[in-house]
Design a protein around this motif. Structure first.
Motif, PDB file in Angstrom:
ATOM      1  N   LEU A 183       4.023  -0.855 -12.135  1.00 23.46           N
ATOM      2  CA  LEU A 183       3.430  -1.628 -11.051  1.00 23.46           C
ATOM      3  C   LEU A 183       4.104  -2.997 -10.946  1.00 23.46           C
ATOM      4  O   LEU A 183       4.456  -3.459  -9.858  1.00 23.46           O
ATOM      5  CB  LEU A 183       1.939  -1.822 -11.352  1.00 23.46           C
ATOM      6  N   SER A 202      -7.600   1.395  -5.945  1.00 26.64           N
ATOM      7  CA  SER A 202      -6.745   0.304  -5.490  1.00 26.64           C
ATOM      8  C   SER A 202      -6.404   0.469  -4.006  1.00 26.64           C
ATOM      9  O   SER A 202      -6.525  -0.466  -3.222  1.00 26.64           O
ATOM     10  CB  SER A 202      -5.459   0.257  -6.305  1.00 26.64           C
ATOM     11  N   LEU A 203      -6.005   1.683  -3.666  1.00 26.62           N
ATOM     12  CA  LEU A 203      -5.632   1.942  -2.265  1.00 26.62           C
ATOM     13  C   LEU A 203      -6.839   1.769  -1.353  1.00 26.62           C
ATOM     14  O   LEU A 203      -6.756   1.156  -0.287  1.00 26.62           O
ATOM     15  CB  LEU A 203      -5.085   3.369  -2.131  1.00 26.62           C
ATOM     16  N   PHE A 235       1.166   5.134 -12.485  1.00 23.97           N
ATOM     17  CA  PHE A 235       0.424   3.983 -11.983  1.00 23.97           C
ATOM     18  C   PHE A 235      -0.009   3.132 -13.181  1.00 23.97           C
ATOM     19  O   PHE A 235      -1.178   3.081 -13.532  1.00 23.97           O
ATOM     20  CB  PHE A 235      -0.790   4.481 -11.187  1.00 23.97           C
ATOM     21  N   GLU A 295       5.022   5.819  -9.603  1.00 31.55           N
ATOM     22  CA  GLU A 295       4.636   6.779 -10.646  1.00 31.55           C
ATOM     23  C   GLU A 295       5.282   6.385 -11.965  1.00 31.55           C
ATOM     24  O   GLU A 295       6.503   6.170 -11.991  1.00 31.55           O
ATOM     25  CB  GLU A 295       5.078   8.182 -10.219  1.00 31.55           C
ATOM     26  N   ARG A 347       0.833  -1.187   0.000  1.00 35.43           N
ATOM     27  CA  ARG A 347       0.000   0.000   0.000  1.00 35.43           C
ATOM     28  C   ARG A 347       0.877   1.250   0.000  1.00 35.43           C
ATOM     29  O   ARG A 347       0.649   2.190  -0.763  1.00 35.43           O
ATOM     30  CB  ARG A 347      -0.907   0.019   1.238  1.00 35.43           C
ATOM     31  N   PHE A 373       2.432   1.717  -3.349  1.00 30.65           N
ATOM     32  CA  PHE A 373       1.465   2.161  -4.359  1.00 30.65           C
ATOM     33  C   PHE A 373       1.114   3.642  -4.235  1.00 30.65           C
ATOM     34  O   PHE A 373       0.724   4.269  -5.208  1.00 30.65           O
ATOM     35  CB  PHE A 373       0.171   1.339  -4.264  1.00 30.65           C
ATOM     36  N   ARG A 411      -5.116   4.318  -9.037  1.00 27.13           N
ATOM     37  CA  ARG A 411      -4.495   4.398  -7.726  1.00 27.13           C
ATOM     38  C   ARG A 411      -5.514   4.539  -6.590  1.00 27.13           C
ATOM     39  O   ARG A 411      -5.490   3.797  -5.620  1.00 27.13           O
ATOM     40  CB  ARG A 411      -3.511   5.567  -7.681  1.00 27.13           C
ATOM     41  N   ASP A 412      -6.439   5.468  -6.745  1.00 22.79           N
ATOM     42  CA  ASP A 412      -7.364   5.740  -5.645  1.00 22.79           C
ATOM     43  C   ASP A 412      -8.174   4.522  -5.237  1.00 22.79           C
ATOM     44  O   ASP A 412      -8.242   4.173  -4.070  1.00 22.79           O
ATOM     45  CB  ASP A 412      -8.323   6.881  -6.017  1.00 22.79           C
TER      46      ASP A 412
END
Length: 508
Positions: free
Chosen positions: A446, A493-494, A441, A439, A432, A435, A490-491
């Motif tokens: 990844l 996923s986190l 993403f 950069e 986490r 992630f 990203r958002d």
RNA sequence: GCUCCCGUCGUCUAGUCUGGUCUAGGACACAGCUUUUUCACAGCUGCAACACGGGUUCGAAUCCCGUCGGGAGUACCA
């Protein structure tokens, strides 16, 4: 004369795939020879909502891409194409048969016939209705009494009828086995064995391809053709379609049998056509995949099997997969977009159809009218990632719904198998953090980041990847992990890793 | 009951008319292996059938007879 075939469905508001297959054989035969395919509605005057039911049938034909040259909507030189509207023609033909002495008035009532039948049964002999000859006086008396009569065909005795069936081969029947059959009821309405002959002759049908259950009736019809002086069409009786893994006729109890269900699941018309043609028909020893054009070119009645075949959903599914591979991403986007836009409506329909009293609802509304809304931006990427996993269009929901929702729904089995494991919490927590900063993403970045992490901590890749997959998608199976992450962004996923972490902090 | 149709792997079928090339071929499904972070795809391997009994023949899945099994018709249903 060019080939003219027909399909004459009863408007029951439901298109059985067995019926669609029969129609397909007719259609194929006409298209192959550059002839005409006629759609005729075998409705009876009593039926209600005929138009709605016919609409359902036409919808199915249009979807399959089986166009008709004459029939509802398009009309034609032999209109009307509804049996209920052809009363005048039946009347004419019946009058002709009365005049030529082929039919007679039967004044019997139900009680009398039942008694005769019972008597025959008692004597252990087959019951064959044979009309009595009524004298002028008797007829006058019956009429005076107000007794009604049906018109019966007088079957000539002592003859052997031979039907050269295009599928079954020669079939012989002695006329002595046939009872005198009713062609017109007391109220003037015609019966199938009569009306269908008149219609087929009027419409100049050259090939009658229909279900096997009509084979026995054909002999009565042969007699009507002869009595009316009409030329005989070629007959072909196709075996019924049995239920999966059985020899019993396929019925609504055996899972999906309505064409609309396959349409709603997102099958391809070409796959359905390929499949239906292959039940009971083969071209050679090895070809399985046939395009529409192949079928038109190669179909022939003599290669139709004379024994029944059973419906095989697995084979249909496989063929569907084969045809799906031929589609471009753009085509898949176009076809799956309605499902994504109407996810809940589809899910509701899908659970409804599993209910025991489910009744065919026709094609789902959102599949009929193409949406004007642009498809979701990630759809193409999702389809790309899903690849060959996407077998039918509704799979976009079954396999990829988590790409289009904010939160995840965790599959309990997947959680148990992949998340409730030693070390997973640390892995997710560390990843986490990585992630947050990685950069861009995207897939390569990844992938590199996760690999580096696994190497540095000597973690087993399988453990890391699978944990991450379940944490972010909720599922144990799916497209490549990095594709999933990149599409999710990203958002999300986190956020989902956080959700998983919260869940893991609680006892299972 | 009577009349007619049908009977090859679990399923769809090739082969049956014109007997030998069939120790029965292909496909789906299933199982295993390979590949792979999962699944899918792909590839390989495996499993598995002439309904039964007689007859004809040098030889029968194929021709004949019988039996059994399945289906349809036997409606003033379609």
């Amino acid at each position: 004369m060019s080939v003219r075939t027909r399909f004459a469905p009863s408007p029951t508001g439901f298109l059985h795939i067995g019926g669609v297959r029969t129609a397909l054989f007719n259609w194929l035969l006409s298209r192959r020879d550059g002839g005409q395919f006629i759609l005729r509605i075998d409705d009876t005057d009593q039926q209600r909502h005929v138009e709605d039911a016919v609409g359902l049938i036409l919808e199915g034909f249009e979807w399959m891409g089986m166009d008709w040259d004459e029939g509802p909507k398009v009309g034609g030189p032999h209109a009307p194409y509804y049996q209920s509207k052809r009363g005048d023609r039946y009347k004419e033909a019946a009058d002709a048969l009365v005049a030529s002495g082929h039919v007679y008035r039967d004044y019997s009532n139900e009680a009398e016939r039942a008694a005769d039948k019972k008597e025959a049964e008692y004597q252990k002999r087959a019951f064959r209705f044979r009309g009595k000859v009524n004298s002028e006086e008797e007829i006058a008396a019956y009429d005076a009494e107000g007794r009604t009569y049906a018109l019966r065909f007088r079957v000539p005795l002592g003859r052997a009828l031979i039907l050269q069936d295009a599928i079954k081969g020669p079939v012989e029947q002695r006329t002595d086995e046939l009872g005198d059959f009713v062609i017109v009821r007391p109220d003037g309405s015609p019966l199938y064995n009569f009306a269908s002959v008149v219609d087929d002759a009027d419409m100049q049908i050259t090939h009658v391809v229909r279900a096997e259950e009509h084979l026995a009736n054909t002999f009565s019809q042969l007699l009507v053709f002869e009595a009316l002086g009409y030329p005989l069409p070629t007959f072909a009786h196709v075996p019924y379609v049995a239920a999966p893994g059985s020899k019993k006729k396929l019925s609504k109890r055996d899972g999906a049998v309505g064409l609309d269900e396959f349409i709603n699941e997102g099958y391809l018309p070409v796959a359905m056509m390929n499949y239906l043609a292959k039940i009971g028909w083969s071209y050679d020893a090895s070809t399985e995949v046939f395009s529409r054009a192949d079928l038109i070119e190669k179909f022939s009645l003599d290669k139709v099997n004379s024994s029944p075949a059973s419906h095989d959903p697995d084979k249909l599914f496989w063929l569907q997969g084969e045809w799906m591979k031929t589609l471009t991403i753009e085509e898949k986007v176009e076809k799956t977009a309605p499902y994504v836009a109407n996810m809940q409506a589809w899910i509701d329909w899908n659970s409804r159809r599993k209910l025991p009293d489910f009744r065919s609802e026709g094609v789902l509304p959102f599949l009929k009218t193409p949406s004007t809304e642009p498809p979701p931006p990630q759809l193409a990427a999702v389809i790309e990632a899903l690849g060959d996993r996407l077998k039918t269009f509704c799979d976009i929901i079954k396999l990829g719904s988590y790409f289009f929702t904010e939160d995840v729904h965790f599959d309990p089995d997947a959680v148990k198998k992949r998340l409730r494991k030693e070390g997973v919490v640390e892995i997710l927590t560390s990843l986490r953090k990585i992630f947050v900063e990685v950069e861009p993403f995207d897939v390569p970045t990844l992938e590199a980041a996760v690999h580096t992490y696994a190497e540095q901590t000597s973690s087993h890749m399988g453990l890391v990847v699978n944990a991450l997959r379940v944490a972010t998608t909720g599922q144990a199976v799916g497209p490549g992990l990095y594709d999933c992450l990149a599409i999710l962004g990203r958002d999300r996923s986190l956020k989902r890793i956080d959700q998983a972490l919260v869940m893991l902090s609680q006892p299972s």
